[in-house]
Motif scaffolding. Sequence first.
Motif, short mmCIF file in Angstrom:
data_model
loop_
_atom_site.label_atom_id
_atom_site.label_comp_id
_atom_site.label_asym_id
_atom_site.label_seq_id
_atom_site.Cartn_x
_atom_site.Cartn_y
_atom_site.Cartn_z
N VAL B 53 49.32 28.25 19.46
CA VAL B 53 50.21 29.16 18.72
C VAL B 53 49.65 30.38 18.18
O VAL B 53 48.50 30.45 17.78
N ASN B 54 50.66 31.41 18.16
CA ASN B 54 50.27 32.78 17.55
C ASN B 54 50.91 32.50 16.33
O ASN B 54 52.05 32.42 16.15
N GLU B 55 50.28 33.02 15.17
CA GLU B 55 50.81 33.17 13.67
C GLU B 55 52.26 34.19 13.88
O GLU B 55 52.26 35.06 14.70
N PHE B 62 56.16 20.29 16.53
CA PHE B 62 54.79 20.01 15.84
C PHE B 62 53.79 19.64 16.95
O PHE B 62 54.06 19.19 17.89
N TYR B 63 52.42 19.83 16.63
CA TYR B 63 51.55 19.48 17.60
C TYR B 63 50.68 18.12 16.91
O TYR B 63 50.27 18.24 15.86
N LYS B 71 41.66 24.15 15.65
CA LYS B 71 41.48 24.89 14.21
C LYS B 71 42.56 25.89 13.99
O LYS B 71 43.32 26.27 14.97
N THR B 72 43.11 25.99 12.88
CA THR B 72 44.20 26.96 12.35
C THR B 72 43.44 28.01 11.65
O THR B 72 42.43 27.90 10.83
N SER B 105 47.48 30.70 13.30
CA SER B 105 47.39 30.53 14.59
C SER B 105 46.51 29.21 14.85
O SER B 105 45.85 28.82 14.03
N VAL B 106 46.87 28.64 16.07
CA VAL B 106 46.15 27.20 16.52
C VAL B 106 45.37 27.55 17.67
O VAL B 106 45.96 28.26 18.76
#
Lengths: 240, 240
Positions: B53-55, B62-63, B71-72, B105-106
């Motif tokens: 995911v990008n901010e 949801f993941y 990490k986020t 971000s993820v």
Amino acid sequence: MQNIYKTIRSKSYSVSCELCRIGPSICIPKLLNNALDTVVNCKHAVSKDEIIVNEGTALDRFYIINAGALKTYITVEGKEQINGFYLPGDIIGLDSIHSLKYNCSVKALTNSLICELKYEELMTLVSQNTHVRDTLFKLMSEDIHDFKKLILCFSQKNAEERVGMFIYSLYSKYARRGHVSLNIKLSMSRNDIANYLGLTIETISRILTRMQDLNILTARGKYITIKNLPALIKFAEYHK
Amino acid sequence: MQNIYKTIRSKSYSVSCELCRIGPSICIPKLLNNALDTVVNCKHAVSKDEIIVNEGTALDRFYIINAGALKTYITVEGKEQINGFYLPGDIIGLDSIHSLKYNCSVKALTNSLICELKYEELMTLVSQNTHVRDTLFKLMSEDIHDFKKLILCFSQKNAEERVGMFIYSLYSKYARRGHVSLNIKLSMSRNDIANYLGLTIETISRILTRMQDLNILTARGKYITIKNLPALIKFAEYHK
DNA sequence: CGTTACATTGAACATATTCAAAACGAGTGG
DNA sequence: CCACTCGTTTTGAATATGTTCAATGTAACG
């Protein structure tokens, strides 16, 4: 025992229902205005140093601050460890839904007015009303988001930045609730601030005088006047 | 490109659906097992360093981590600031409901398996199923509670205590998800740990050697073996 | 092997705490 | 109105804790 209402009116700021974080559309008195007993506990007065909730008590209601200020804390080895200050428009208790027990104690910092939001009634409303449901999800999500930001602050920021952030967050919380003013009256002691920020009162004091030397603000006991808001923001954010 | 599934099986721990934080009763594949397309994205593989995911991206799902580690982080002045590590059974995205945009971000720390929980489908379930609704409230409330505890850690704890708490929290998170072991493989670098804890890699390193000297654990690169669990807990909690 | 990235160690420096002393301020009584 | 007291806040000097910068070690991978 003094006249609580008078004290609150003269010294404290109260939030209108429209600017309350809960919003008028989820407010128990407005939604349940036919059930008298639920309205009774609206804008209920509590006096300074009164303990509203003891850690471990069953959660049967949330508290919404209308005027004044409250703190939440846990007790660690006999000492109180503050984990939050709550100002008009804030809601207390969302972190305790999962256990249905209040996981921290709540105490009034000043004479205050609080509204009560009964847990069961709220859940009934959540089932009946999609808007209430979404509002509650939104409130909780906001809380998670805000707390994650706070974690970042505390994990990354040094003493100066913490104090700067603390003052600025008070300013902006009041401002968001419609009370834009560069004059802030701290409702908590230096000791409470130090306890919450994980610093010593000496450090708080030194940093406040440093900020005065830099003409960012003036601190006269509990009264703080922000002289240079952009500089305060920079003081709280920049540094590293 | 290597064989992702193989790497995961050999090196990583995966959580069974029963021990997942979501619980089987709210799991999309189990609840919607008639709708094939929602099941498709279950246990979807992502490879190390992949950005999931990008901010700022719209939150449409949801993941849930099934195996591996994520990490986020947010990006501040070009640098990444880590604000969470996610392990099997954890769910990502609850803090973004209020804005319906991912606020961080993820990225995958290792090759991982993730399940997806579609936002709209979940909300539909919430309306239909009281149990799902309550589970979601509980999940969010737990999150708020955990984050508040983390705020206390970061605001109060010094470097030694932070590192101790970090190791212990990894141990107990794995243990709670059914993987009780004194051997922990860190999926993140010292740099990531330092970034997250607000310390320098040098400090992390020094504290790890100090803990080895005290026979609390052994640290051989990414492999940590806890030698004395009560001492670790004391190291993380006591001090001040 | 040799390169590269990552991790550890050491010494000098910066930041925050501790302990002790002094200053201030609100409330009380003379 | 002033002096006195108690609790809080501020200031100063010594100490402890963590960072910075530089050097050395180590492990993975071509």
